[in-house]
Design an enzyme around this catalytic site. Structure first.
Site, PDB file in Angstrom:
ATOM      1  N   SER A  89     -39.225  55.649 -28.355  1.00 34.97           N
ATOM      2  CA  SER A  89     -38.554  54.575 -27.624  1.00 34.97           C
ATOM      3  C   SER A  89     -39.518  53.880 -26.660  1.00 34.97           C
ATOM      4  O   SER A  89     -40.545  53.370 -27.082  1.00 34.97           O
ATOM      5  CB  SER A  89     -37.316  55.135 -26.913  1.00 34.97           C
ATOM      6  OG  SER A  89     -36.448  54.104 -26.523  1.00 34.97           O
ATOM      7  N   ASP A 201     -33.081  54.505 -32.463  1.00 31.93           N
ATOM      8  CA  ASP A 201     -33.902  55.127 -31.420  1.00 31.93           C
ATOM      9  C   ASP A 201     -34.286  56.580 -31.743  1.00 31.93           C
ATOM     10  O   ASP A 201     -33.446  57.399 -32.109  1.00 31.93           O
ATOM     11  CB  ASP A 201     -33.119  55.095 -30.106  1.00 31.93           C
ATOM     12  CG  ASP A 201     -33.992  55.379 -28.905  1.00 31.93           C
ATOM     13  OD1 ASP A 201     -34.538  56.481 -28.811  1.00 31.93           O
ATOM     14  OD2 ASP A 201     -34.114  54.476 -28.051  1.00 31.93           O
TER      15      ASP A 201
END
Length: 345
Positions: A89, A201
């Site tokens: 991320s 993610d």
């Protein structure tokens, strides 16, 4: 008469002298012959110990990710440069810039100059989700359009495959696209489609990518954990709710993976919201403080690994065990063996 005798003596003397000259010419010089020149062979140099390969595992945390820059600044200021980098991320964004060859001061300059609107492309017809193409383009521009395999430092971006929930480690291909996939927070970003698969993610399955750093060949992994913790209070924004929900889902997995790191650095950024880009300088400062506090532990870990390697090099190899006879029983091979009666099987 005297003259004749004198001439005879003279001839005799000349003859003796000639014989002496001939004898001298025929005698060889018996001086000792010096030994042949021999090249000097240097003693083989002891093999140099391989340097400890340091890996950075940069976790996710949205705007808290600016803390990674502060950590890297302090590491390099103290002589520790990462040999491999893995990011999840927000950690994949910082990791990609660092792996491309950008030094931490350049990264800080880019962070200060970053306009949040330049990486946020909201699409109304998709429910107000961020598409992520702007982030992809921004990252590719910053890294000079290098693909993942052409990074100056080996780099991996970790994402989650939406169809199966598998952890995916990107090490080849479009850097910006891999970072976009790694950063696509569910409910905030649209899932990224690559081929016929969709990705979200990486924090869902690997909040701090320690294992990915080890897969890249790190001997010692320094993990940077900036993930949100359930604080007992209700987040004040939708992004905060989503971010904390992901953190709660990944807590157990993250705890197990963090246990496999050699050093864990935890910048104090819990008070910084996931969308608080205006606090980027505070996040960088917290990263510097946390990394500086971890320096004694990092030095101790590296020294311990070096001692273990030195001990392994000097330790004598164990002697090979001698083969031993076994009880072969009354087999047909034994009955046909002419020496079986003379030797115990």
């Amino acid at each position: 008469m005297r003259l004749r005798t004198s001439l005879r003596h003279a001839r005799t003397a000349l003859l003796v002298a000639g014989l002496c000259v001939l004898a001298a010419c025929g005698r060889e010089d018996v001086r000792p012959t010096p030994p042949a020149a021999q090249p000097v062979t240097a003693a083989p140099a002891a093999p140099r110990p391989q340097p400890i390969r340091i890996g950075l595992a940069l976790g996710g945390g949205a705007a808290k990710g600016f803390a990674h820059i502060g950590v890297i600044k302090m590491l390099e200021a103290n002589g520790f440069k990462a040999d491999v980098v893995a990011g999840t991320s927000a950690g994949s964004v910082v990791g990609a810039l660092y792996a491309s060859g950008m030094d931490p001061f350049q990264m800080q300059e880019r962070a200060v100059a970053l306009d949040e609107s330049s990486i946020r492309d909201v699409r109304l017809f998709s429910g107000g989700l961020v598409q992520g193409v702007a982030l992809q383009n921004y990252v590719n521009e910053q890294v000079g359009n290098r693909t993942l395999e052409r990074m100056r430092i080996p780099f991996a971006a970790v994402a989650t495959r939406l169809e199966t929930g598998d952890r995916i480690v990107f090490v080849r291909g479009n850097t910006g696209q891999a970072v976009r996939a790694s950063s696509s927070v569910p409910g905030v970003f649209e899932p990224v489609k690559i081929g016929d698969r969709h990705y979200v993610d990486g924090g869902v399955v690997s909040p701090v990518p320690v294992d990915a750093a080890k897969q890249l060949g790190a001997d010692l992994v320094i993990a940077v954990d900036i993930s949100s913790k359930a604080s007992g209070t209700m987040p004040g924004s939708m992004l905060g709710i989503v971010n904390q929900s992901i953190a709660i889902m990944g807590q157990n997995l993250g705890r197990q993976e963090l246990a496999r790191a050699d050093v864990v650095i935890r910048p104090q950024v819990n008070d910084i919201g996931p969308a608080s880009f205006e606090q980027r300088n505070a996040a960088i400062l917290q990263g510097e403080r946390a990394a500086l506090a971890a320096m004694p532990q990092i030095r101790a870990k590296i020294a311990g690994l070096e001692r273990a390697r030195a001990a392994a090099r000097t330790q004598p190899k164990p002697a090979e065990p001698e083969p031993v006879d076994i009880d072969c029983g009354d087999s047909w091979v034994r009955r046909l063996n002419p020496f079986a009666k003379e030797r115990a099987c």
